[in-house]
Motif scaffolding. Structure first.
Motif, PDB file in Angstrom:
ATOM      1  N   THR A 329       0.836  -1.198   0.000  1.00 30.73           N
ATOM      2  CA  THR A 329       0.000   0.000   0.000  1.00 30.73           C
ATOM      3  C   THR A 329       0.868   1.245   0.000  1.00 30.73           C
ATOM      4  O   THR A 329       2.025   1.204   0.425  1.00 30.73           O
ATOM      5  CB  THR A 329      -0.934   0.041   1.233  1.00 30.73           C
ATOM      6  OG1 THR A 329      -1.804   1.164   1.119  1.00 30.73           O
ATOM      7  CG2 THR A 329      -0.140   0.161   2.525  1.00 30.73           C
ATOM      8  N   HIS A 331      -0.753   4.086   1.218  1.00 30.88           N
ATOM      9  CA  HIS A 331      -1.446   4.869   2.241  1.00 30.88           C
ATOM     10  C   HIS A 331      -1.478   4.074   3.545  1.00 30.88           C
ATOM     11  O   HIS A 331      -2.266   3.130   3.669  1.00 30.88           O
ATOM     12  CB  HIS A 331      -2.870   5.207   1.792  1.00 30.88           C
ATOM     13  CG  HIS A 331      -2.927   6.151   0.627  1.00 30.88           C
ATOM     14  ND1 HIS A 331      -2.901   5.723  -0.676  1.00 30.88           N
ATOM     15  CD2 HIS A 331      -2.994   7.506   0.576  1.00 30.88           C
ATOM     16  CE1 HIS A 331      -2.951   6.761  -1.490  1.00 30.88           C
ATOM     17  NE2 HIS A 331      -3.005   7.863  -0.756  1.00 30.88           N
ATOM     18  N   SER A 334      -4.741   2.978   5.227  1.00 32.13           N
ATOM     19  CA  SER A 334      -5.559   1.932   4.603  1.00 32.13           C
ATOM     20  C   SER A 334      -5.400   0.625   5.366  1.00 32.13           C
ATOM     21  O   SER A 334      -6.378  -0.085   5.616  1.00 32.13           O
ATOM     22  CB  SER A 334      -5.172   1.745   3.130  1.00 32.13           C
ATOM     23  OG  SER A 334      -3.864   1.199   3.001  1.00 32.13           O
ATOM     24  N   GLU A 482      -2.600  10.910   8.268  1.00 25.83           N
ATOM     25  CA  GLU A 482      -2.606   9.780   7.336  1.00 25.83           C
ATOM     26  C   GLU A 482      -4.029   9.337   7.021  1.00 25.83           C
ATOM     27  O   GLU A 482      -4.338   8.968   5.880  1.00 25.83           O
ATOM     28  CB  GLU A 482      -1.802   8.614   7.926  1.00 25.83           C
ATOM     29  CG  GLU A 482      -0.307   8.856   8.006  1.00 25.83           C
ATOM     30  CD  GLU A 482       0.324   9.057   6.636  1.00 25.83           C
ATOM     31  OE1 GLU A 482      -0.208   8.521   5.638  1.00 25.83           O
ATOM     32  OE2 GLU A 482       1.355   9.751   6.559  1.00 25.83           O
ATOM     33  N   PHE A 486      -5.774   9.308   3.273  1.00 24.61           N
ATOM     34  CA  PHE A 486      -6.368   8.136   2.637  1.00 24.61           C
ATOM     35  C   PHE A 486      -7.836   8.385   2.284  1.00 24.61           C
ATOM     36  O   PHE A 486      -8.306   7.977   1.213  1.00 24.61           O
ATOM     37  CB  PHE A 486      -6.254   6.909   3.547  1.00 24.61           C
ATOM     38  CG  PHE A 486      -6.878   5.674   2.950  1.00 24.61           C
ATOM     39  CD1 PHE A 486      -6.401   5.141   1.758  1.00 24.61           C
ATOM     40  CD2 PHE A 486      -7.966   5.064   3.562  1.00 24.61           C
ATOM     41  CE1 PHE A 486      -6.990   4.014   1.188  1.00 24.61           C
ATOM     42  CE2 PHE A 486      -8.555   3.940   3.007  1.00 24.61           C
ATOM     43  CZ  PHE A 486      -8.055   3.417   1.822  1.00 24.61           C
TER      44      PHE A 486
END
Length: 512
Positions: A329, A331, A334, A482, A486
């Protein structure tokens, strides 16, 4: 000199040397204060308070973003070219395999014996709160992971504590973070060898012996124990040599299989007693707020339920971010969302199914355990509950215990490897040394008990929670950024606006 006498001598020697240390450490880590007629372990309060704080801080993310978490696991928001080794589903099953285990079978029986049926309600609540803590620590695990030149990934508190604290607080934060990282690595390594390996093999062997004629049966001899230990060690060694890809490949099949097998057995027991379900649910709710015969009343049931849930799902301990960090990933949040499903599966679903099975079946051993202090049977009560419907269930339980144990040994083998390489380097010789040592511990697990060292391992693991959660509080603003990043990506993807610029964003640091 027989193998039995040798192992007995080793057990006694180790216990004699480490018992005073284990006792002292346990008294410190699990220090309890009297509250409302019962004892409250401060470490449990520390974990539960963290769940409350992060639930509020992130606006009940475990409820609002539950559906999004499912979509991420399904691969709806996967991005091409993401660094990492495994997909979201594999990372989740690898982490779940480290938490779903004997605690879900035996630990729940202990909870509803000491705390009554009402402990189930508080266990569920603690599991829901733990989802927020897991979200925070796993997001940080991915954010500050290291992606090596060969494509492998290292993550966990030994990485996000020094990097995150240095990023937020400069030189002083970097120094503190390095000290905490070394301590965290030693704690993870110690628990991995004894709690995550030796204990799991020992208990699965004990269950196998019990269904094959006991100590006089086929597997009851020292030769049987040695054979079992070598077999498990060989299986673990082969998978461990393949790294997280191999472990994830096995656990992504093993975890759904073992969870499905166990839940199916629970459903059979519940369906056979379907007429008792409404009364059982009423008993659980009534018992949560008006428990009879429980030390400390409502507070006693609450503490017992919270304690078993906290020990089962390991939220806040910093172990799960190690497995989740290997995800593909760009992000970090996530995977944090994926991780919040872990306590839901472990505690809200599987632990609740065990508790409900015991309550509706109401085996004689459970009633006896609630009457007599010290008569708590743990896995025996769970087995007896199934036995009221399926007399042959001990054999199914043995299979479930085996699957739980092997998956836990594999996952903690990976956790321990990451702690080992952080301390001693990532050379091929260093990694091979660890894998040999770890597989030898698997053999010892069927021959030795070393209960004192296992008790120490439990205390050491929960010491990690003190260090880890302090770091989570300090780094929570990073997690919020973060998450917002996302969610913005999700909105753009859903609107068809996510272009190549979005796909190429990289939010992890790469190091050789």
């Amino acid at each position: 000199m027989s193998l039995d006498s040798i192992t007995k001598s080793v057990d006694e020697a180790v216990s004699g040397f480490f018992e005073p240390i284990a006792t002292w450490l346990g008294e410190v880590v699990f220090y309890s204060v009297p509250v409302g007629g019962t004892d409250l372990p401060l470490i449990v309060a520390w974990l539960v308070i963290a769940g409350l704080v992060f639930t509020g801080w992130f606006g009940f993310v475990q409820v609002r973003k539950f559906r999004l978490a499912i979509d991420v696991v399904r691969g709806k928001y996967d991005e091409k070219g993401s660094a990492g080794e495994v997909n979201h589903f594999q990372a989740l099953t690898a982490a779940v395999s480290g938490t779903v285990g004997l605690g879900n079978i035996a630990g729940v029986a202990v909870a509803v014996s000491i705390g009554g049926p009402g402990a189930t309600f508080w266990m569920i609540l603690c599991g829901l709160l733990a989802m927020a803590t897991k979200f925070v620590e796993v997001t940080l695990g991915v954010k500050y992971r290291e992606v090596h030149a060969d494509g492998t990934v290292s993550g966990g508190p030994m990485h996000y504590l020094p990097k995150g604290l240095a990023e937020r607080f400069g030189k002083n934060g970097k120094t503190l973070g390095k000290v905490l990282a070394v301590l965290a690595s030693f704690m993870i390594l110690f628990f991995g060898l004894f709690g995550g390996n030796l204990f799991q093999v020992n208990q699965s062997y004990a269950q196998l012996v019990s269904v094959t004629g006991g100590e006089d049966g086929l597997m009851g001899s020292s030769a049987g124990a040695l054979f079992f230990g070598i077999l498990i060690a060989a299986l673990v060694g082969i998978v461990l040599l393949g790294g997280i890809r191999s472990i994830a490949s096995v656990t992504s099949r093993l975890v759904p299989a073992m969870a499905g097998l166990y839940i199916a057995a629970c459903l059979v027991a519940i369906l056979v007693n379907i007429t008792a379900v409404p009364a059982a649910i009423g008993t659980i709710i009534d018992g949560a707020f008006d428990p009879e015969g429980v030390a400390g009343g409502v507070l006693g049931a609450l503490i017992i339920g919270f304690k078993r849930a906290a020990f089962s799902n390991e939220a806040g301990l910093g172990s799960a971010p190690i497995a989740h960090s290997a995800v593909k990933t760009k992000h970090p949040a996530s995977e944090g969302l994926v991780a919040l499903l872990e306590p839901f599966i472990d505690t809200v679903v599987i632990c609740t199914m065990t508790a409900l099975t015991i309550v509706v079946a109401n085996p004689a051993s459970w009633a006896e355990a609630r009457k007599q202090e010290g008569a708590i049977g743990g896995v025996t009560i769970t087995s007896d509950a199934f036995g009221t419907v399926m007399p042959w269930f001990p054999y199914i339980l043995t299979i479930a215990v085996m699957l739980f144990a092997i998956s836990t040994v594999l996952t903690w083998g990976y956790y321990g490897l990451k702690a080992w390489t952080y301390l001693f380097g990532r050379s091929r010789a260093s990694e091979l040394t660890y894998k040999v040592v770890y597989t030898l511990f698997a053999i010892a697990g069927s021959l030795l008990t070393l209960q004192t060292l296992i008790d120490m391992a439990d205390a050491v693991l929960f010491m990690l929670a003190v260090i880890n959660i302090i770091g989570l509080y300090l780094l929570a603003p990073v997690v919020k950024r973060e998450l917002n990043s996302f969610l913005e990506f999700v909105r753009a993807r859903n609107a068809g606006e996510a272009g190549e610029a979005d796909e190429d964003q990289e939010s992890v640091k790469t190091t050789v």
